[in-house]
Write an enzyme that holds these catalytic residues in place. Structure first.
Site, PDB file in Angstrom:
ATOM      1  N   CYS A  87     -29.747 -14.632  -2.353  1.00 29.32           N
ATOM      2  CA  CYS A  87     -29.663 -13.644  -3.433  1.00 29.32           C
ATOM      3  C   CYS A  87     -28.431 -12.752  -3.246  1.00 29.32           C
ATOM      4  O   CYS A  87     -27.315 -13.225  -3.420  1.00 29.32           O
ATOM      5  CB  CYS A  87     -30.968 -12.846  -3.512  1.00 29.32           C
ATOM      6  SG  CYS A  87     -31.194 -11.978  -5.091  1.00 29.32           S
ATOM      7  N   HIS A 195     -35.543 -17.135  -3.415  1.00 27.31           N
ATOM      8  CA  HIS A 195     -35.932 -16.548  -2.134  1.00 27.31           C
ATOM      9  C   HIS A 195     -36.891 -17.461  -1.355  1.00 27.31           C
ATOM     10  O   HIS A 195     -38.110 -17.301  -1.444  1.00 27.31           O
ATOM     11  CB  HIS A 195     -36.620 -15.199  -2.359  1.00 27.31           C
ATOM     12  CG  HIS A 195     -35.708 -14.101  -2.758  1.00 27.31           C
ATOM     13  ND1 HIS A 195     -35.109 -13.271  -1.849  1.00 27.31           N
ATOM     14  CD2 HIS A 195     -35.294 -13.691  -3.985  1.00 27.31           C
ATOM     15  CE1 HIS A 195     -34.358 -12.377  -2.490  1.00 27.31           C
ATOM     16  NE2 HIS A 195     -34.451 -12.618  -3.787  1.00 27.31           N
ATOM     17  N   GLU A 197     -37.494 -17.308   1.766  1.00 29.82           N
ATOM     18  CA  GLU A 197     -38.182 -16.502   2.775  1.00 29.82           C
ATOM     19  C   GLU A 197     -39.441 -15.833   2.234  1.00 29.82           C
ATOM     20  O   GLU A 197     -40.272 -15.347   3.003  1.00 29.82           O
ATOM     21  CB  GLU A 197     -37.226 -15.445   3.362  1.00 29.82           C
ATOM     22  CG  GLU A 197     -37.000 -14.193   2.537  1.00 29.82           C
ATOM     23  CD  GLU A 197     -36.049 -14.380   1.368  1.00 29.82           C
ATOM     24  OE1 GLU A 197     -35.683 -13.359   0.734  1.00 29.82           O
ATOM     25  OE2 GLU A 197     -35.669 -15.539   1.063  1.00 29.82           O
TER      26      GLU A 197
END
Length: 218
Positions: A87, A195, A197
């Site tokens: 990002c 994302h 994660e």
């Protein structure tokens, strides 16, 4: 495996990234402040997390790309250390010149926060070897400036060299050719807007991001 997460003023996904790396490696990553001028020795992976570094003033990632820690990160990339930018991290990597193109304001001029379906276009990278090319994945997106732009010659080169790694299945933000993530020519730097994660635990909605981090161990 030694890992590090770079932290800028305005980072808000640094802890998520640290948790993901620790989950896979079993070892806490180093949290490195943007004002530092050195990286810990022996790093295998450097992660540049999402957020709004420097409040996205001037241009997303532009001010962060001039931080003290950037030169050591550039040097590490040239040595072959694996660099993962998510990002805002993707924005910073383009501003650093480690990846081509630019991330512009979303085409609908609105912040986008939702789950996104992605195709893994290239599974022959150090970041994606754990994925199946024929199976779409779902990861969250949360950005205002995620519209990837590059000129047609650059886009053709990225496609022809297998450097488009992730592609949105639907138009999320106006990105050229629905590109969601790319790698550098050497293959050790990945930038992506979604994302992974935030997709490593079923309790948080899914684990489609986990193979990316597991791939880094291979």
């Amino acid at each position: 495996m030694e890992t590090a997460v770079i932290v800028f003023p305005g980072s808000n996904c640094d802890r998520d990234m640290a948790v993901a790396l620790e989950t896979v490696t079993g070892k806490q990553p180093h949290l490195v402040w943007h004002g530092d001028s050195e990286l810990p020795s022996g790093l295998d992976v450097i992660a540049i997390p999402g957020g709004f570094s420097y409040g996205d003033y001037l241009r997303s990632g532009a001010m962060a790309s001039r931080s003290n820690i950037i030169k050591p990160v550039m040097d590490a990339a040239q040595r072959g250390v694996r660099i993962l930018g998510i990002c805002n991290g993707f924005q910073i990597l383009t501003e650093m010149g480690l990846l081509p193109g630019a991330l512009m304001r979303n085409s609908n001029i609105h912040f986008v926060c939702k789950d996104a379906e992605l195709d893994v276009i290239n599974t022959d990278t150090i970041f994606t070897s754990g994925y199946s090319k024929d199976t779409p994945i779902v990861t969250p997106v949360a950005h205002h400036d995620g519209n990837f732009f590059a000129d047609n010659d650059t886009l053709d080169r990225l496609e022809n060299e297998g450097r488009v790694v992730f592609r949105y299945r639907n138009d999320i933000n106006g990105s050229s050719r629905n590109i969601a993530g790319i790698i550098n020519e050497a293959g050790n730097v990945l930038g992506m807007m979604p994302h992974p994660e935030r997709a490593i635990d079923e309790k948080h909605g899914g684990t489609d991001g986990l193979p990316l981090f597991e791939s880094l161990l291979r």
